[in-house]
Design a protein around this motif. Sequence first.
Motif, PDB file in Angstrom:
ATOM      1  N   HIS A   8      12.672  37.603  18.079  1.00  0.00           N
ATOM      2  CA  HIS A   8      13.338  36.342  18.421  1.00  0.00           C
ATOM      3  C   HIS A   8      12.373  35.167  18.305  1.00  0.00           C
ATOM      4  O   HIS A   8      12.752  34.076  17.868  1.00  0.00           O
ATOM      5  CB  HIS A   8      13.902  36.427  19.843  1.00  0.00           C
ATOM      6  CG  HIS A   8      14.706  35.229  20.236  1.00  0.00           C
ATOM      7  ND1 HIS A   8      15.861  34.848  19.586  1.00  0.00           N
ATOM      8  CD2 HIS A   8      14.508  34.299  21.215  1.00  0.00           C
ATOM      9  CE1 HIS A   8      16.357  33.759  20.149  1.00  0.00           C
ATOM     10  NE2 HIS A   8      15.556  33.397  21.137  1.00  0.00           N
ATOM     11  N   VAL A  43      19.930  32.746  22.925  1.00  0.00           N
ATOM     12  CA  VAL A  43      20.569  34.023  22.583  1.00  0.00           C
ATOM     13  C   VAL A  43      19.576  34.896  21.822  1.00  0.00           C
ATOM     14  O   VAL A  43      19.352  34.706  20.623  1.00  0.00           O
ATOM     15  CB  VAL A  43      21.850  33.785  21.748  1.00  0.00           C
ATOM     16  CG1 VAL A  43      22.510  35.103  21.415  1.00  0.00           C
ATOM     17  CG2 VAL A  43      22.808  32.869  22.492  1.00  0.00           C
ATOM     18  N   LEU A  45      18.872  38.096  20.074  1.00  0.00           N
ATOM     19  CA  LEU A  45      19.602  39.197  19.445  1.00  0.00           C
ATOM     20  C   LEU A  45      18.668  40.180  18.743  1.00  0.00           C
ATOM     21  O   LEU A  45      19.090  40.912  17.847  1.00  0.00           O
ATOM     22  CB  LEU A  45      20.613  38.638  18.437  1.00  0.00           C
ATOM     23  CG  LEU A  45      21.652  37.661  18.989  1.00  0.00           C
ATOM     24  CD1 LEU A  45      22.534  37.140  17.867  1.00  0.00           C
ATOM     25  CD2 LEU A  45      22.503  38.327  20.063  1.00  0.00           C
ATOM     26  N   THR A  48      19.593  43.865  18.126  1.00  0.00           N
ATOM     27  CA  THR A  48      20.775  44.197  17.326  1.00  0.00           C
ATOM     28  C   THR A  48      20.461  45.210  16.241  1.00  0.00           C
ATOM     29  O   THR A  48      21.257  46.117  15.967  1.00  0.00           O
ATOM     30  CB  THR A  48      21.361  42.914  16.688  1.00  0.00           C
ATOM     31  OG1 THR A  48      21.579  41.938  17.712  1.00  0.00           O
ATOM     32  CG2 THR A  48      22.674  43.207  15.989  1.00  0.00           C
ATOM     33  N   CYS A  69      20.825  40.738  12.978  1.00  0.00           N
ATOM     34  CA  CYS A  69      20.663  39.724  14.032  1.00  0.00           C
ATOM     35  C   CYS A  69      21.188  38.375  13.545  1.00  0.00           C
ATOM     36  O   CYS A  69      21.901  37.662  14.276  1.00  0.00           O
ATOM     37  CB  CYS A  69      19.200  39.590  14.438  1.00  0.00           C
ATOM     38  SG  CYS A  69      18.385  41.135  14.868  1.00  0.00           S
ATOM     39  N   ARG A  73      24.470  36.367  14.892  1.00  0.00           N
ATOM     40  CA  ARG A  73      24.250  35.002  15.394  1.00  0.00           C
ATOM     41  C   ARG A  73      25.110  34.005  14.642  1.00  0.00           C
ATOM     42  O   ARG A  73      25.665  33.073  15.234  1.00  0.00           O
ATOM     43  CB  ARG A  73      22.773  34.628  15.265  1.00  0.00           C
ATOM     44  CG  ARG A  73      22.417  33.294  15.918  1.00  0.00           C
ATOM     45  CD  ARG A  73      20.980  32.906  15.664  1.00  0.00           C
ATOM     46  NE  ARG A  73      20.044  33.875  16.213  1.00  0.00           N
ATOM     47  CZ  ARG A  73      19.350  34.731  15.483  1.00  0.00           C
ATOM     48  NH1 ARG A  73      19.476  34.746  14.148  1.00  0.00           N
ATOM     49  NH2 ARG A  73      18.515  35.572  16.047  1.00  0.00           N
ATOM     50  N   LEU A 186      27.141  46.411  21.821  1.00  0.00           N
ATOM     51  CA  LEU A 186      26.433  45.152  21.579  1.00  0.00           C
ATOM     52  C   LEU A 186      26.685  44.151  22.708  1.00  0.00           C
ATOM     53  O   LEU A 186      25.756  43.522  23.223  1.00  0.00           O
ATOM     54  CB  LEU A 186      26.873  44.553  20.246  1.00  0.00           C
ATOM     55  CG  LEU A 186      26.434  45.274  18.970  1.00  0.00           C
ATOM     56  CD1 LEU A 186      27.161  44.699  17.765  1.00  0.00           C
ATOM     57  CD2 LEU A 186      24.931  45.168  18.771  1.00  0.00           C
ATOM     58  N   LEU A 190      23.433  43.280  24.987  1.00  0.00           N
ATOM     59  CA  LEU A 190      22.821  41.989  24.683  1.00  0.00           C
ATOM     60  C   LEU A 190      23.262  40.862  25.606  1.00  0.00           C
ATOM     61  O   LEU A 190      22.571  39.838  25.694  1.00  0.00           O
ATOM     62  CB  LEU A 190      23.145  41.609  23.235  1.00  0.00           C
ATOM     63  CG  LEU A 190      22.667  42.585  22.143  1.00  0.00           C
ATOM     64  CD1 LEU A 190      23.155  42.120  20.781  1.00  0.00           C
ATOM     65  CD2 LEU A 190      21.152  42.704  22.160  1.00  0.00           C
TER      66      LEU A 190
END
Length: 500
Positions: A8, A43, A45, A48, A69, A73, A186, A190
């Motif tokens: 991220h 956020v 992710l 993912t 990801c 997104r 998911l 998440l």
Amino acid sequence: MLKNIRSHESYLFFVVEQLDELYKDKTFLKTFYFEPIIWCSLVDLSDTDELLKHRYSSNPRGRKPRNPCDMLRSLMLMHYLHVTSVDQWVYTLKTTPILAILSGFSPNNVPGVGTFYDFFNRLWLGSSPHLTNRKKRKLKKPRKKGKKNQKQEPKNPKIIERLVKRTLKNREIKYTPKAHDQLQILFQTLFVHKSADAGLLGNTKSLSILGDGSPVITGGRPYGKFLCECRKQGIWNCQCQRQFSDPDADYGWDSSREKYYYGRSLFMVAASDSPYNLPIYPRLYRASKHDSVLFVSTFHELRHWYSDWKIGEVILDSALDAFPIYEMLEHYDVSAIIDLNPRRSKQFQHKQMDINLKGVPICPIGREMIHWGVNQKTYRRKWRCPAVCGKWTCPNPCSESEYGRTFYTATKDNPRLFPRIKRDSQEWRKRYALRTGVERCIKRQKVDYRLENSRGRSSRHWNIRTYIIGMCQHADAWIKEAKKNNFEAINPIIQSLLSL
């Protein structure tokens, strides 16, 4: 095969680098894209790829797939900006470079429409976008209509009792895999767990949940496409099979609009103690199923997905006022706060004593007995003679004792009549007032995020949209929490970009 999935923080460095190159003057970003940038930065992710890697080929040959990801997104950003068409979204990404960058794509290398639909297949575990065969006979629209704000009764009155007996018969949770399981994994990993860790769902060791159903109108036609030659032969009312664009949809009764609709029923489970009415488990069913039937199966699935949580309280409306539901909740040590259905409500008798709708015993002269304490472990309540407690003379005393007649009620004897929290008490009214939270949660899905504006025609489409919107609801709550703290929790990389 997935390779070199970035973290991220790497994604944030990519965004800052691209935006610095594209926009020298940061005033434009702070004026028009401040919230989307903050929203995307919150956020994370990065997990993912680990959750979806089994949905990609392990063969190193072939074209390298898009980062899951970034794809997820981008779908979230699409719904955040209220775009309901993938074709329109791809065009928006190509004409608005900043949205492509926030998604995680290079402005000159945006995925096409087909790439998004390939990603849909990775999110959907079914072999087809539909759950049933597209060819079937036409459904007949029911003739019997209900009243305003009154949901129709189930076709089989004993169905709820049978479902509950089947559920309680199996001590262990037996869960049948569903096509939407990957979406739930998911969503839960998440978003839901992260919101729970931030304290946005209440106490997960004694979680209070809400549940309610709402109609979702599909884009498919209820008449289908004719496959026979009957009309050419003058047979207009044929019973031959037709082809339907949305075979999983059927007719349901919309009590608020007093009409039948063709589509699905969205049963939403939300956290009652959440300040943002956050969803926990959205579930789509056939429109013809009654809310009480939906709750039994949804509660069974909910216990499977959140087995490490303890559900302590369930708040429901009068449509789910069925004795088997009270029995099921009491079996799992869950407090039931359910409004009485006026069509099923009347004065009851318990141990030869009249009981009113509040669950209060009525003495022989028609007076309510006085509540005199409760055992919090067994939920056994004591009631005393109103004349002795009020120090007035009873014209027809039913006990010679100076203490007066006493009567006991217990939740285990009749959980509907004697709930754990005394019906119509101040505490009960305070807890039941939270029930509107699930309606606000559904309103966020259907009105704010325009769930029904899309003309989707498959179970895959509707499930993906419902879950993606649920993810956006959690992300919206995170940015509101960040605003309260003056964006102190925002990553320093983004703070430097926006000069926070």
